[in-house]
Scaffold this active site. Sequence first.
Site, short mmCIF file in Angstrom:
data_model
loop_
_atom_site.label_atom_id
_atom_site.label_comp_id
_atom_site.label_asym_id
_atom_site.label_seq_id
_atom_site.Cartn_x
_atom_site.Cartn_y
_atom_site.Cartn_z
N HIS A 51 0.97 -1.24 0.19
CA HIS A 51 -0.22 -0.28 -0.08
C HIS A 51 0.70 1.10 0.45
O HIS A 51 1.55 1.03 0.10
CB HIS A 51 -0.74 -0.07 0.67
CG HIS A 51 -1.87 -0.91 0.76
ND1 HIS A 51 -2.69 -0.90 1.58
CD2 HIS A 51 -2.41 -1.56 -0.26
CE1 HIS A 51 -3.64 -2.33 1.37
NE2 HIS A 51 -3.35 -2.88 0.28
N GLU A 53 1.10 3.23 2.11
CA GLU A 53 1.86 3.83 3.13
C GLU A 53 3.28 2.99 3.54
O GLU A 53 3.96 3.94 3.81
CB GLU A 53 0.48 3.80 4.33
CG GLU A 53 -0.36 5.12 4.14
CD GLU A 53 -1.78 3.87 3.37
OE1 GLU A 53 -2.64 4.14 4.09
OE2 GLU A 53 -1.27 3.69 2.66
N CYS A 85 -2.27 -0.54 8.01
CA CYS A 85 -1.42 0.05 7.43
C CYS A 85 -1.38 1.17 8.26
O CYS A 85 -0.31 2.18 8.68
CB CYS A 85 -2.06 1.35 5.89
SG CYS A 85 -1.32 0.33 4.21
N ALA A 162 -21.01 8.21 -38.08
CA ALA A 162 -21.04 7.95 -39.07
C ALA A 162 -21.57 8.47 -39.32
O ALA A 162 -22.86 9.28 -39.90
CB ALA A 162 -21.18 6.40 -39.15
N SER A 168 -16.81 5.78 -40.58
CA SER A 168 -16.40 6.57 -39.35
C SER A 168 -15.00 6.52 -39.18
O SER A 168 -14.33 7.34 -38.27
CB SER A 168 -17.01 6.36 -38.55
OG SER A 168 -16.09 4.92 -38.06
N THR A 196 -21.02 -3.28 -34.29
CA THR A 196 -19.59 -2.51 -34.25
C THR A 196 -18.93 -3.22 -35.04
O THR A 196 -17.96 -2.95 -34.81
CB THR A 196 -19.52 -1.80 -33.47
OG1 THR A 196 -20.57 -0.76 -33.06
CG2 THR A 196 -17.89 -1.05 -33.24
N LEU A 204 -10.37 -3.31 -30.32
CA LEU A 204 -10.75 -3.08 -28.49
C LEU A 204 -9.59 -3.15 -27.58
O LEU A 204 -10.24 -3.85 -26.54
CB LEU A 204 -11.49 -3.94 -28.45
CG LEU A 204 -12.82 -3.34 -28.73
CD1 LEU A 204 -13.62 -4.49 -28.57
CD2 LEU A 204 -13.43 -2.34 -29.14
N ARG A 207 -3.78 0.74 -27.14
CA ARG A 207 -2.21 0.69 -27.65
C ARG A 207 -1.93 2.46 -27.81
O ARG A 207 -1.86 3.45 -28.29
CB ARG A 207 -2.86 1.32 -29.06
CG ARG A 207 -2.64 -0.68 -29.77
CD ARG A 207 -3.20 -1.22 -31.24
NE ARG A 207 -4.11 -0.46 -32.06
CZ ARG A 207 -5.97 0.17 -31.50
NH1 ARG A 207 -6.74 -1.05 -30.96
NH2 ARG A 207 -7.03 0.64 -32.66
N GLY A 267 -22.09 0.05 -30.71
CA GLY A 267 -22.55 1.59 -31.23
C GLY A 267 -24.32 2.17 -30.71
O GLY A 267 -24.75 2.41 -29.45
#
Length: 371
Positions: A51, A53, A85, A162, A168, A196, A204, A207, A267
Site C-alpha cells: 500500500h 503508506e 497500514c 458515421a 467513420s 460494431t 478494442l 495501444r 454503437g
Amino acid sequence: MPGDEALMRRALALAERGRTTVSPNPLVGCVVARNGQIVGEGFHARAGGPHAEVVALRAASDRAAGATAYVTLEPCAHHGRTPPCAQALVAAGVTRVVAATMDPDPVAAGGADALRSAGVRVDLGCCEEEARQQNEIFFHGLATGRPFVVVKAAVSLDGRIAAADGTSRWLTGEQTRQRAHHLRAAADAVIVGSQTVLDDDPALTVRLPGYDGTPPLRVVLDRRRRVGGALQVLDDAAPTLLHRGDLTELLTALWDRKVRSALVEGGASVVAAFLRAGLADRVVLHIAPVLLGARGRPLVTGDWPATLGEAPRLRLHDVEQVGDDAVLTLAPSPMPRAARAADPAAPATGGAAPARDPAAPAADRCAPGVD
C-alpha cells in the site's frame, strides 16, 4: 514551507500513477514529511502489492519517526493480502496522519480510530473533494454494487457517428484518438455491440507507448449469436466475453469478475440502451469539426421523446480542446419516464457466453455456437 494542502496534492498526484493498474483497489498516494520537507512518498500500484503508506515509510526509513503522513484515503485497519497500514504508521513512529477522506469500505475502515487509540493525531478532510473525485469509481462501486460506466462516442458537429455510407474512420484527430486509448487503459472492460464488431472489426485493445496495465476485458453484446470467425476481438490480445443477456445481468456479471469500471464504445443502439436504462455514469463526447448531415448515422437510435420538456438532459462537467476537436465530459441526469421505454435494440435476456481465457488451447478460445 509547503503546508498541508500542498503536501496532500502531492499525494493525490502520486495516487494518480496507479490509474491503469490498481483496480479493483482504490487509488491511494502517501507523502511522509518532517517540518514540511518530504522524506518519503509512494503510491499503491497494484492489488496485492504494498500500500501507499508502506511504500512511503520504506522510502522515509528512520526519518518517519516524529513525521506527518499525508494519505489520500484513510489508512486501512484490516489484515488482507497486506498488513494494516495503520499499524505500520504507528510502528514507524509517525505522530500525525492527515487523511483526505474516510474509507467507506466496512472491511478496511477503522484506521483513523486505531491511530488515535495509539496516540497518533489524525486530521481528516484535507482536499476531500479532490480525493473523492479521484476515487469516484471506488466510491460508486461501494454505493451501488456495480461498475462505473463511461459511455464514449466520437461524433460530428451535428451529432453523427458515421457518414451515410457507414464510414467513420477517422472522425476525430490523432490526439483525440490517443485520448480514447487512455480511457480504455483506465477501464477494466470495454463494451460494444455485435454490429460494431461486424462492421469495423475493432481490436478494442490499449495501444499506448509504454502501457503495462492489464488489458481490459472485451465485452460484445451478441444476443443474436453473430460474432465468430477471424475477428480481432476473438484473438489472444485480451480476454473477451460474449454476452447475450440484458444490461443489468451484464453489469452484475462484470462486478462478480472484479470489473469496477466499464467503457461503452457503441454503437448507437448500445449507447441508447445504457442511457435509457439509467446505467451510464459519465458520457464523454469527442466532437469533430465536420458536418455529416441528416443521412449520417445518429449517436442514438430508437424512439425518444417528441417534446423538448421530456427530453433527457445531461450536466456538463468539463470541456477541453484537443487538437481541432472538442471533448465534452457530461453526467446524465435521471431519465424522464418517456425516455425509459423499452428499447427494442437492447440486448435480450439469455445469459453470458463463457469468457475466453487467452492462455487456453486454441480450440477452446472461440466461443462455441457463435455465428
